[in-house]
Design an enzyme around this catalytic site. Structure first.
Site, PDB file in Angstrom:
ATOM      1  N   ARG A  88      83.252  88.510  60.090  1.00 18.71           N
ATOM      2  CA  ARG A  88      83.773  89.178  61.277  1.00 18.71           C
ATOM      3  C   ARG A  88      83.671  90.697  61.159  1.00 18.71           C
ATOM      4  NH1 ARG A  88      87.441  86.112  64.313  1.00 18.71           N
ATOM      5  NH2 ARG A  88      87.708  87.993  65.592  1.00 18.71           N
ATOM      6  N   GLY A 139      76.778  94.154  63.046  1.00 22.53           N
ATOM      7  CA  GLY A 139      75.603  94.354  62.211  1.00 22.53           C
ATOM      8  C   GLY A 139      74.731  93.127  62.098  1.00 22.53           C
ATOM      9  N   LEU A 140      75.323  91.934  62.162  1.00 23.77           N
ATOM     10  CA  LEU A 140      74.578  90.687  62.011  1.00 23.77           C
ATOM     11  C   LEU A 140      74.589  89.841  63.279  1.00 23.77           C
ATOM     12  CD1 LEU A 140      75.719  89.677  58.406  1.00 23.77           C
ATOM     13  CD2 LEU A 140      73.546  90.703  59.088  1.00 23.77           C
ATOM     14  N   GLY A 149      77.095  88.422  65.228  1.00 27.50           N
ATOM     15  CA  GLY A 149      77.886  87.199  65.177  1.00 27.50           C
ATOM     16  C   GLY A 149      78.269  86.649  66.532  1.00 27.50           C
ATOM     17  N   ASP A 185      68.990  91.188  69.485  1.00 29.52           N
ATOM     18  CA  ASP A 185      69.693  90.092  68.832  1.00 29.52           C
ATOM     19  C   ASP A 185      69.357  88.760  69.484  1.00 29.52           C
ATOM     20  OD1 ASP A 185      70.787  92.408  67.943  1.00 29.52           O
ATOM     21  OD2 ASP A 185      72.847  91.954  68.523  1.00 29.52           O
TER      22      ASP A 185
END
Length: 323
Positions: free
Chosen positions: A118, A123-124, A126, A172
């Protein structure tokens, strides 16, 4: 068909922005890939009424004390995944109505789980992973995957996040819908670039160019050039947005990697970085030691997972060749 056979479960993986971000928000280019280390899973089960099921950890509404509640909000924010599932349901339904796609009159229960940290969700990516996995479940449950083309799906995911006020580009969502390593060129989705300052315009153009150059470097297996491009990407971002925006801890992660000669940049908006060690195993060992001393955790990237079926890939190639 048994009840178990009617259950749909789909997964979307964390995304790493390799080159070009954040130009994807400004009509630029990006080179990104998904990693198998972290993922979000959404499960759809037929049910008498439509139910969005809260996650037992990420959607907490009960706390042992007021300080615990405040601490949780400060570290992880206000929202879990329920709002994301609700938003993609709305966007999916409206898209089908607007495009005369008939949906069967059956209800379902949606639930989710995720191991994408979290603290580094921006950055990833989620949140978009949860939305992407949920959209895949809806497409299968209603059997409309052939009516909603692959290249349209990233926009649906982005629209769902816009419903919630999440500001983002297509990087993304494209990477997570397609899976693997993806090079993408973006058209302007929404006018966000209201500042006409020449430095910002020229810098963002250069950032977009880095993705194009990185695509070429990868095809040529020129990893030293790829490392240089990654470093330049971060340096340009730092010049444009400033250290206060980037954050001291984020900057330190990049600097620790560079201290051993590795290249490094943000995977997205911060919270995690991607590191390339062009000099091999000896450099990797130095990186591990430097990160341990600085208190950072290293995750070795697993294989780039592919998420599209052979039929979807074939339709995608066909549509691109005709455009």
């Amino acid at each position: 068909m048994t009840a178990a056979e009617m259950v749909v479960e789909r997964r979307a993986y964390a995304r790493v922005g390799l080159l070009g971000n954040p130009s994807d928000v400004y009509g630029g280019r990006a080179l990104s890939f998904t990693i198998a280390n972290f993922s979000a899973t959404v499960r759809l089960c037929p049910s008498p009424e439509l139910l969005i099921q809260p996650h037992p950890h990420h959607d907490l509404v009960a706390f042992p004390s007021l300080p615990t509640l405040v601490s949780r909000l400060q570290s992880e924010g206000y929202y879990g995944g329920v709002r994301l599932l609700m938003a993609i349901c709305k966007v999916f339904y409206n898209h089908c109505i607007q495009n005369n796609i008939t949906l069967k009159a059956e209800n379902f229960t949606l639930s989710y789980d995720t191991n994408i940290p979290r603290q580094v969700t921006a950055g990833l990516s989620g949140s978009s992973a949860i939305v992407c996995a949920a959209l895949s479940c809806l497409l299968h449950f209603y059997n409309v995957g052939h009516l909603i083309k692959v290249e349209i799906r990233p926009n649906l995911i982005l629209d769902a996040e816009k419903e919630l006020g999440i500001v983002a580009g297509l990087q993304d969502r494209v990477a997570q819908v397609y899976g693997g390593l993806v090079y993408m060129v973006h058209s302007t989705v929404r006018q966000r670039w209201l500042n006409g300052e020449e430095f910002m315009i020229s810098s963002m153009k250069e950032v977009a160019q880095l993705a194009l150059d990185g695509h070429k470097a990868l095809l040529q297996k020129n990893y030293s050039e790829l490392a240089r491009l990654m470093n330049r990407n971060f340096d340009l971002r730092r010049q444009m947005f400033g250290d206060d925006v980037l954050g001291s801890v984020n900057i330190k992660m990049v600097e620790v990697a560079r201290s051993v000669g590795a290249s490094s940049k943000f995977t997205g908006s911060g919270g995690a970085v991607v590191v390339l060690c062009p000099d091999g195993d000896a450099q990797v060992e130095l990186l591990h030691k430097a990160c341990q001393e600085a208190g950072f955790v290293i995750q070795k990237i697993k294989a780039f997972p592919s998420v599209l079926t052979e039929e979807e890939l074939a339709s995608l190639v066909t549509s691109q060749s005709m455009s």
